[in-house]
Scaffold this active site. Structure first.
Site, PDB file in Angstrom:
ATOM      1  N   GLY A  85      10.508  -6.408   8.579  1.00  0.00           N
ATOM      2  CA  GLY A  85       9.199  -6.921   8.161  1.00  0.00           C
ATOM      3  C   GLY A  85       9.284  -7.743   6.890  1.00  0.00           C
ATOM      4  N   GLY A 142       7.921  -1.947  11.907  1.00  0.00           N
ATOM      5  CA  GLY A 142       7.317  -0.627  12.123  1.00  0.00           C
ATOM      6  C   GLY A 142       8.367   0.406  12.500  1.00  0.00           C
ATOM      7  N   LYS A 187       0.789  -1.242   0.000  1.00  0.00           N
ATOM      8  CA  LYS A 187       0.000   0.000   0.000  1.00  0.00           C
ATOM      9  C   LYS A 187       0.812   1.278   0.000  1.00  0.00           C
ATOM     10  CE  LYS A 187      -4.179  -1.588   2.231  1.00  0.00           C
ATOM     11  NZ  LYS A 187      -4.901  -1.619   3.494  1.00  0.00           N
TER      12      LYS A 187
HETATM   13  P1  AMP Z   1       4.032  -4.278   2.980  1.00  0.00           P
HETATM   14  O1  AMP Z   1       3.747  -4.912   4.300  1.00  0.00           O
HETATM   15  O2  AMP Z   1       3.239  -3.055   2.681  1.00  0.00           O
HETATM   16  O3  AMP Z   1       5.515  -4.106   2.738  1.00  0.00           O
HETATM   17  O4  AMP Z   1       3.508  -5.305   1.885  1.00  0.00           O
HETATM   18  C1  AMP Z   1       4.056  -6.564   1.701  1.00  0.00           C
HETATM   19  C2  AMP Z   1       3.078  -7.380   0.929  1.00  0.00           C
HETATM   20  O5  AMP Z   1       2.821  -6.748  -0.296  1.00  0.00           O
HETATM   21  C3  AMP Z   1       3.593  -8.761   0.603  1.00  0.00           C
HETATM   22  O6  AMP Z   1       2.833  -9.701   1.309  1.00  0.00           O
HETATM   23  C4  AMP Z   1       3.355  -8.879  -0.903  1.00  0.00           C
HETATM   24  O7  AMP Z   1       2.762 -10.088  -1.279  1.00  0.00           O
HETATM   25  C5  AMP Z   1       2.408  -7.740  -1.176  1.00  0.00           C
HETATM   26  N1  AMP Z   1       2.473  -7.286  -2.569  1.00  0.00           N
HETATM   27  C6  AMP Z   1       3.542  -6.902  -3.264  1.00  0.00           C
HETATM   28  N2  AMP Z   1       3.225  -6.636  -4.539  1.00  0.00           N
HETATM   29  C7  AMP Z   1       1.910  -6.857  -4.667  1.00  0.00           C
HETATM   30  C8  AMP Z   1       1.010  -6.773  -5.742  1.00  0.00           C
HETATM   31  N3  AMP Z   1       1.397  -6.402  -6.955  1.00  0.00           N
HETATM   32  N4  AMP Z   1      -0.291  -7.090  -5.516  1.00  0.00           N
HETATM   33  C9  AMP Z   1      -0.691  -7.485  -4.286  1.00  0.00           C
HETATM   34  N5  AMP Z   1       0.125  -7.583  -3.220  1.00  0.00           N
HETATM   35  C10 AMP Z   1       1.411  -7.276  -3.409  1.00  0.00           C
END
Ligand code: AMP
Length: 397
Positions: free
Chosen positions: A354, A377, A201
């Protein structure tokens, strides 16, 4: 934010009682309670051993899980005391409470060269509330406070910040390294500084993008968050992750990059799928034109080349967030290839905690990075340039 903080080496701890905040928040088997990964206990050893060798009496403390202020037997630190004792090769005295009679009596009797562990700090609701009385009761057992739990430095809790009001407060070796490498990269980076941001996100990394735009020479955006930027640029993103309410923010960030002369790279090709599934068949498309019924799951080969090229001559690379759904092997290549590109540069390479740390470890590149942050975090808030209460409370050098 001043990252230049006193460490255990700046104090004489011989014969002193030292309260050491560790991160023993280890994963456990749900059924048996057995510790499934003791990496965090192992990571705490250098500081604990140093203190013991210096002749300190060590009162270690930590939280485990989220007991929310209630005693929960499944979240007792007793198994950690046992594992710590095996790793240190000496007895670890375990207190059945945190600031109660047992803890106080055992702390009072503790001799130089001995170590004890308090029960889970979060069994007491006052820990997370940073209650001054609770913090003082912790402090009263000791003469020096050592903070070595980087994963919680972004929290102002009694054991991570509050105690510093009553005791001389310094960092252990884990936090020292985080401050030296991550702090160094933000305050005085070896240039060019390339920041790679990915993950699900945009909304969880708004502060990070904003702060890094003031510091970095190049910003690379991949992962699910890239599609909101692509849409903001007029592309079509199909069923990819999209945060409609962040489109204006994305436009603002791209305008800020232009104004500041920061190179801003987005994926040019994308591996997409008909559904979010490990068995989905990857299809390669132009990122600006993802079909209406397809979702972007990983960066494509042209993007890998573009991003790898951008890190090749970097002085410092900071990476936070995977480039795609790396948990599914068919969509792990973008993250793997970028990890490989980082492993091959001469740059200082820093991986945020993370998911990025998990991805780098899972893909086998962990030992090729300069530094993998131990906080998820906490490292995000670090990259946001926020003041971290658990760092700010330590004595300046
Ligand atoms: P974050 O915790 O925001 O760093 O997000 C990590 C997560 O983002 C991981 O579990 C990935 O599977 C997911 N992610 C990365 N690229 C995508 C994508 N194109 N569509 C959906 N999820 C994604």
């Amino acid at each position: 934010m001043n990252y230049n903080k006193k460490t255990v080496k700046d104090l004489d701890v011989k014969g002193k009682k030292v309260l050491c905040r560790c991160d023993f928040n280890v994963p456990q088997d749900k059924a048996t309670g057995a510790i499934t990964d003791d990496k965090r206990i192992v990571a705490a050893l250098p500081t604990l051993k140093y203190l013991l060798e210096q002749g300190a009496a060590v009162i270690a403390c930590s939280h485990l899980g989220k007991p929310k202020g209630e005693r929960k037997e499944s979240l007792t630190l007793a198994p950690v005391a046992k594992r710590l004792s095996e790793l240190l090769g000496c007895e670890v005295i375990f207190a059945n409470d945190t600031i109660g009679e047992d803890a106080k009596a055992k702390a009072a009797a503790l001799q130089p060269g001995q170590i004890m562990l308090l029960e889970n700090l979060r069994f007491d609701i006052r820990e997370e509330k940073n209650d001054p009385e609770f913090a003082k009761a912790l402090a009263d057992m000791a003469e020096v406070y050592v903070s070595d739990a980087f994963g919680t430095v972004h929290r102002a809790h009694a054991s991570t910040a509050g105690v510093a009001a009553y005791l001389p407060a310094v960092s252990g070796f884990l936090i020292e390294k985080e401050l030296e490498i991550m702090g160094g990269a933000l305050a005085n980076p070896k240039r060019p500084l390339v920041a790679i941001l990915g993950g699900a996100k945009v909304s969880s990394k708004i502060g990070v993008i904003n702060n890094l735009l003031d510091i970095a020479d190049t910003i690379i955006i991949g992962g699910g968050m890239a599609y909101t930027f692509i849409k903001a640029m007029g592309g079509t993103v199909g069923t990819s992750l999209l945060e409609e309410d962040r489109l204006d923010y994305c436009k603002e960030m791209m305008a800020k990059a232009k104004e500041k002369g920061v190179k801003f790279l987005l994926p040019v090709d994308t591996l997409c799928a008909a559904e979010f599934s490990a068995d989905a068949t990857p299809e390669l498309v132009e990122t600006m034109a993802i079909p209406a019924d397809r979702m972007g799951m990983d960066i494509g080969p042209k993007t890998i080349e573009l991003f790898a090229d951008a890190v090749k001559d970097a002085g410092t690379v900071i990476w936070n967030g995977p480039m795609g759904v790396f948990e599914f092997p068919a969509f792990a290549e973008g993250t793997r290839a970028l990890a490989k590109a980082l492993a091959e540069t001469n740059a200082i390479t820093i991986v945020g905690g993370g998911d990025s740390a998990a991805a780098v470890a899972q893909l086998g590149f962990a030992d090729k990075m300069t530094h993998i942050s131990t906080g998820g975090g906490a490292s995000l808030e670090f990259l946001e340039g926020k003041e971290l209460p658990g760092v700010a409370c330590l004595l300046d050098k």
